[in-house]
Design an enzyme around this catalytic site. Sequence first.
Site, mmCIF file in Angstrom:
data_model
loop_
_atom_site.group_PDB
_atom_site.id
_atom_site.type_symbol
_atom_site.label_atom_id
_atom_site.label_comp_id
_atom_site.label_asym_id
_atom_site.label_seq_id
_atom_site.Cartn_x
_atom_site.Cartn_y
_atom_site.Cartn_z
ATOM 1 N N ARG A 1 -8.953 78.195 98.576
ATOM 2 C CA ARG A 1 -9.106 79.334 98.086
ATOM 3 C C ARG A 1 -10.088 80.176 98.591
ATOM 4 N NH1 ARG A 1 -6.951 79.084 92.860
ATOM 5 N NH2 ARG A 1 -6.450 81.514 93.280
ATOM 6 N N PRO B 1 -2.647 86.745 87.347
ATOM 7 C CA PRO B 1 -3.758 87.131 86.137
ATOM 8 C C PRO B 1 -4.493 85.991 86.021
ATOM 9 C CG PRO B 1 -1.457 86.449 85.270
ATOM 10 C CD PRO B 1 -1.528 86.017 86.706
ATOM 11 N N GLU B 2 -6.048 86.473 85.643
ATOM 12 C CA GLU B 2 -6.730 85.214 84.946
ATOM 13 C C GLU B 2 -6.709 85.743 83.563
ATOM 14 O OE1 GLU B 2 -10.306 85.212 87.641
ATOM 15 O OE2 GLU B 2 -9.172 86.090 89.300
ATOM 16 N N HIS C 1 13.755 89.323 90.675
ATOM 17 C CA HIS C 1 12.883 88.146 90.052
ATOM 18 C C HIS C 1 12.671 88.142 88.766
ATOM 19 C CE1 HIS C 1 12.603 87.352 94.470
ATOM 20 N NE2 HIS C 1 11.732 88.379 94.456
ATOM 21 N N LYS D 1 -5.131 81.217 80.407
ATOM 22 C CA LYS D 1 -4.237 81.952 80.839
ATOM 23 C C LYS D 1 -2.711 82.107 80.244
ATOM 24 C CE LYS D 1 -7.139 81.238 84.926
ATOM 25 N NZ LYS D 1 -6.947 80.613 86.462
ATOM 26 N N ARG E 1 7.298 84.784 93.100
ATOM 27 C CA ARG E 1 6.934 83.456 93.465
ATOM 28 C C ARG E 1 7.245 82.241 92.619
ATOM 29 N NH1 ARG E 1 0.759 83.945 96.063
ATOM 30 N NH2 ARG E 1 1.528 81.976 97.122
#
Length: 274
Positions: free
Chosen positions: A264, A2-3, A92, A58, A112
Amino acid sequence: MPEGPEVETIRRTLHDRVVGQSISSVWRSEFAFRTPSKTKDLLFLVGDRIAELSRFAKVLILETDNKRGVMLRLGMSGRIVIEPTSAVLAKHTHLRIGFEGCDFELRLIDARRFGDVQPYKTLKEKEEILAGLGPDALSFTPDEIKQVARVIKKSQREIKVILLDQNVVSSVGNIYACEALFVAKIAPTHKGCEVSVAKIEAVLYACQEVMSKAVVNNGTSFMSYFDGNGRKGSNQHHLLVFGREGESCDTCKRPIKRIVQAARSTFYCSYCQT
DNA sequence: CCACTCCTGCGT
DNA sequence: ACGCAGGAGTGG
């Protein structure tokens, strides 16, 4: 994942469910978060009533009546959901916060584990955690834009890479950096010092514009982003360049290109962005 | 400045 | 099997 706009959407969807609740339990998985902290460092929250669920950049900030709380960062793959306490734990799941008299709880799911959980016990600690973050592009003031533009104008780094530096300007991530540079018609490979102050200010306004629209659209569900209710956003249908390599630019019809900057992906139109 | 790291999952 | 993924920090 998410941004700023996605975190803001999550905040809005969670707000009414959690604010006013008293925390009755806190559980964390065996995995260490990026900022080392023991389970006992979170247990101080038990018994506190949630006063506010806010966001800066964020970072989602859950604060209690006692002016302490916990910050949640979602990294690339983090999700926050409200689920029935009896519901099977998703793989997770790394944090659960239960509420007094409620049959639902807040869960942080992060495959992650690039996300983070940072408790704070005083407002001073809270400030220290947030210190260094640049002005939030979602709530830019004209003065902040001028201030950030001055910083960018002095930089030798590529402007796309600068926009991703949370210490210069916060809330902007890879999607919205690409989108804003397209809107402002600036090539992502220009160094900050090579771009006029007027164009730098234009791209900062564009960041605010594209991200504000993304909030209206409940965020961009490009890969696997969901809000606190488990719903997808719709802003992915309004992207102009991100993820559109080879597709034609809406303006000039030439193919959109993909390059790599600072490891990126950057998507842009080499004809429209100069 | 760059390269590399943390980690899992998904699409080709 | 490999490349790629919305983030962020480190060390050279």
